[in-house]
Design a protein around this motif. Structure first.
Motif, PDB file in Angstrom:
ATOM      1  N   ARG A  23       0.756  -1.332   0.236  1.00  0.00           N
ATOM      2  CA  ARG A  23       0.069  -0.086   0.001  1.00  0.00           C
ATOM      3  C   ARG A  23       0.984   1.396   0.027  1.00  0.00           C
ATOM      4  N   HIS A  24       1.961   1.215   0.731  1.00  0.00           N
ATOM      5  CA  HIS A  24       2.870   2.333   1.078  1.00  0.00           C
ATOM      6  C   HIS A  24       3.478   2.679  -0.551  1.00  0.00           C
ATOM      7  N   ARG A  25       4.178   1.736  -1.252  1.00  0.00           N
ATOM      8  CA  ARG A  25       4.551   1.631  -2.533  1.00  0.00           C
ATOM      9  C   ARG A  25       3.429   2.291  -3.471  1.00  0.00           C
ATOM     10  N   GLN A  26       2.333   1.878  -3.528  1.00  0.00           N
ATOM     11  CA  GLN A  26       1.247   2.256  -4.490  1.00  0.00           C
ATOM     12  C   GLN A  26       0.954   3.927  -4.234  1.00  0.00           C
ATOM     13  N   ILE A  27       0.998   4.192  -2.879  1.00  0.00           N
ATOM     14  CA  ILE A  27       0.835   5.506  -2.747  1.00  0.00           C
ATOM     15  C   ILE A  27       1.894   6.446  -3.081  1.00  0.00           C
ATOM     16  N   THR A  28       3.224   5.930  -2.866  1.00  0.00           N
ATOM     17  CA  THR A  28       4.433   6.627  -3.147  1.00  0.00           C
ATOM     18  C   THR A  28       4.570   6.862  -4.701  1.00  0.00           C
ATOM     19  N   GLN A  29       4.195   5.508  -5.635  1.00  0.00           N
ATOM     20  CA  GLN A  29       4.424   5.681  -6.914  1.00  0.00           C
ATOM     21  C   GLN A  29       3.291   6.503  -7.488  1.00  0.00           C
ATOM     22  N   GLY A  30       2.057   6.778  -6.823  1.00  0.00           N
ATOM     23  CA  GLY A  30       1.099   7.631  -7.288  1.00  0.00           C
ATOM     24  C   GLY A  30       1.302   9.021  -7.177  1.00  0.00           C
ATOM     25  N   ALA A  31       1.937   9.208  -6.213  1.00  0.00           N
ATOM     26  CA  ALA A  31       2.251  10.783  -5.769  1.00  0.00           C
ATOM     27  C   ALA A  31       3.464  11.185  -6.726  1.00  0.00           C
ATOM     28  N   GLY A  32       4.257  10.135  -7.284  1.00  0.00           N
ATOM     29  CA  GLY A  32       5.333  10.844  -7.942  1.00  0.00           C
ATOM     30  C   GLY A  32       5.117  10.732  -9.465  1.00  0.00           C
TER      31      GLY A  32
END
Length: 126
Positions: free
Chosen positions: A117-126
């Motif tokens: 979930r953290h990676r998905q949020i990070t990738q979505g923000a970048g």
């Protein structure tokens, strides 16, 4: 400095509440002194015995103060978990069907899910 995050296991006992505040101070000092963005991966309730008022009170206090940092998985107080090290085995080998084994497997799933979930949020923000 080699770690990005820490997992904080905490016994559901009164004095553990005092210790966690000192540990959080230490984490803050690492962040400040070394400009290191050390994160709390989660707070893991251990030696959890829901039959006692003290356990429930400590868990409630931790959840109230740390909110979503307290993991959903709890590790129960268990004789099988206590016995495993004396036989030189991890609980997964000592008693694969115990409540302790099930709890540690659930913990692994929760941590992996949180990381995903953290990676998905990070990738979505970048």
């Amino acid at each position: 400095m080699a770690a990005d995050s820490v997992l904080i296991p905490i016994q559901c006992e009164f004095f553990a509440l005092e210790g966690i505040s000192q540990l959080m101070d230490t984490i803050d000092k690492v962040r400040d002194s070394f400009a290191h963005d050390l994160q709390v991966e989660g707070i893991l309730l251990t030696m959890y015995d829901d039959r006692t008022n003290l356990t429930r009170q400590v868990a409630d206090d931790l959840r109230e103060f740390f909110e979503n940092q307290v993991l959903k998985t709890v590790i129960p107080r268990s004789i099988r978990l206590a016995e495993a090290p004396s036989y030189g085995k991890p609980i997964l080998l000592y008693d694969p069907r115990s409540r302790g084994t099930e709890s540690y497997l659930q913990l692994a799933k929760e941590l992996l899910s949180n990381e995903k979930r953290h990676r998905q949020i990070t990738q979505g923000a970048g």
